[in-house]
Design a protein around this motif. Structure first.
Motif, PDB file in Angstrom:
ATOM      1  N   ILE A 292       5.899  34.650  57.435  1.00  0.00           N
ATOM      2  CA  ILE A 292       5.323  33.571  58.124  1.00  0.00           C
ATOM      3  C   ILE A 292       4.193  33.071  57.522  1.00  0.00           C
ATOM      4  O   ILE A 292       3.545  32.020  58.180  1.00  0.00           O
ATOM      5  N   LEU A 293       3.380  33.953  56.743  1.00  0.00           N
ATOM      6  CA  LEU A 293       2.215  33.287  55.971  1.00  0.00           C
ATOM      7  C   LEU A 293       1.944  33.871  54.547  1.00  0.00           C
ATOM      8  O   LEU A 293       2.538  35.080  54.263  1.00  0.00           O
ATOM      9  N   VAL A 294       1.977  32.906  53.561  1.00  0.00           N
ATOM     10  CA  VAL A 294       1.393  33.341  52.161  1.00  0.00           C
ATOM     11  C   VAL A 294       0.300  32.959  51.802  1.00  0.00           C
ATOM     12  O   VAL A 294      -0.039  31.723  51.994  1.00  0.00           O
TER      13      VAL A 294
ATOM     14  N   GLU B 280       4.686  27.157  61.547  1.00  0.00           N
ATOM     15  CA  GLU B 280       3.892  26.045  62.468  1.00  0.00           C
ATOM     16  C   GLU B 280       3.155  26.973  63.369  1.00  0.00           C
ATOM     17  O   GLU B 280       2.206  26.811  64.050  1.00  0.00           O
ATOM     18  N   VAL B 281       4.109  27.840  64.106  1.00  0.00           N
ATOM     19  CA  VAL B 281       3.657  28.886  65.148  1.00  0.00           C
ATOM     20  C   VAL B 281       3.606  30.173  64.681  1.00  0.00           C
ATOM     21  O   VAL B 281       4.600  30.831  64.329  1.00  0.00           O
ATOM     22  N   LEU B 282       2.329  30.766  64.926  1.00  0.00           N
ATOM     23  CA  LEU B 282       2.214  32.091  64.396  1.00  0.00           C
ATOM     24  C   LEU B 282       2.045  32.985  65.702  1.00  0.00           C
ATOM     25  O   LEU B 282       1.377  32.643  66.661  1.00  0.00           O
TER      26      LEU B 282
ATOM     27  N   ARG C 163      -5.029  34.916  60.359  1.00  0.00           N
ATOM     28  CA  ARG C 163      -5.089  33.327  59.551  1.00  0.00           C
ATOM     29  C   ARG C 163      -6.506  32.843  59.678  1.00  0.00           C
ATOM     30  O   ARG C 163      -6.922  32.091  58.906  1.00  0.00           O
ATOM     31  N   THR C 164      -7.166  33.330  60.659  1.00  0.00           N
ATOM     32  CA  THR C 164      -8.674  32.642  61.068  1.00  0.00           C
ATOM     33  C   THR C 164      -9.404  33.212  59.749  1.00  0.00           C
ATOM     34  O   THR C 164     -10.594  32.406  59.754  1.00  0.00           O
TER      35      THR C 164
END
Length: 186
Positions: A159-161, A172-174, A182-183
């Motif tokens: 979901i994120l790299v 788009e939605v985590l 992510r922050t």
């Protein structure tokens, strides 16, 4: 280490107990070139197949020894810890962080693992690690060359790299747990 040689790599699978680290590592290991895979649970099963959790301390010591041998030899390896010492020795750090949307999922997966002959983790410990695994990741984000966050709530999906602390791809939605991580990324 000469400049024309490739840096050795440390592959880390992180997340709370029951998040799917071992299963994901096994499914990815075929084509990833992880080098030496250091699995403390597997070492414990080798030491005492009947009651592997009784060999956890000895297995941990053996895992540390193998990791130190890899670092001193410049060999790529995969483990759940030794991040700082490997980074100081010039390793590239590639982390796969696995999470799920509810701690109850982790608890249920550990219960299933125990029913299938795997090792147990107390529920209180799982609940604590659900939070501290994310806190610990945030503390070392600056050491990670490549971070892949995997949501393993229902099915395993990236979901994120992020590379060098910069997000290169993101859903788009985590889920909330991933949004927390992510922050701290650019």
């Amino acid at each position: 280490m000469s400049k024309n040689k490739h840096k050795p790599k440390l592959f880390v699978f992180a997340g709370a107990n029951g998040s799917g680290k071992s299963s994901t590592r096994e499914s990815l290991s075929l084509g990833m070139g992880f080098g030496v895979i250091i699995d403390t649970d597997a070492i414990a099963r080798t030491i005492n197949p009947e009651v592997p959790e009784s060999a956890n301390v000895e297995a941990g010591r053996e895992a540390i020894k193998v990791a130190r041998d890899c670092i001193s030899s410049g060999v790529s390896f995969c483990i759940e810890n030794h991040i700082r010492s490997a980074k100081a020795a010039g390793y590239e750090l590639h982390m796969f962080f696995l999470g799920v949307d509810r701690v109850e999922v982790n608890i249920e997966r550990v219960e299933v693992r125990v029913k299938n002959g795997g090792h147990d983790i107390p529920e209180e410990t799982i609940r604590k690690r659900y939070v501290t695994s994310i806190e610990n990741l945030i503390k070392i984000l600056n050491l990670i060359d490549e971070l892949v966050i995997i949501d393993n709530s229902e099915s395993s999906r990236s979901i994120l790299v992020a590379k060098q602390g910069k997000v290169v791809s993101v859903d788009e939605v985590l889920p909330d747990w991933a949004q927390t991580i992510r922050t701290y990324l650019v």
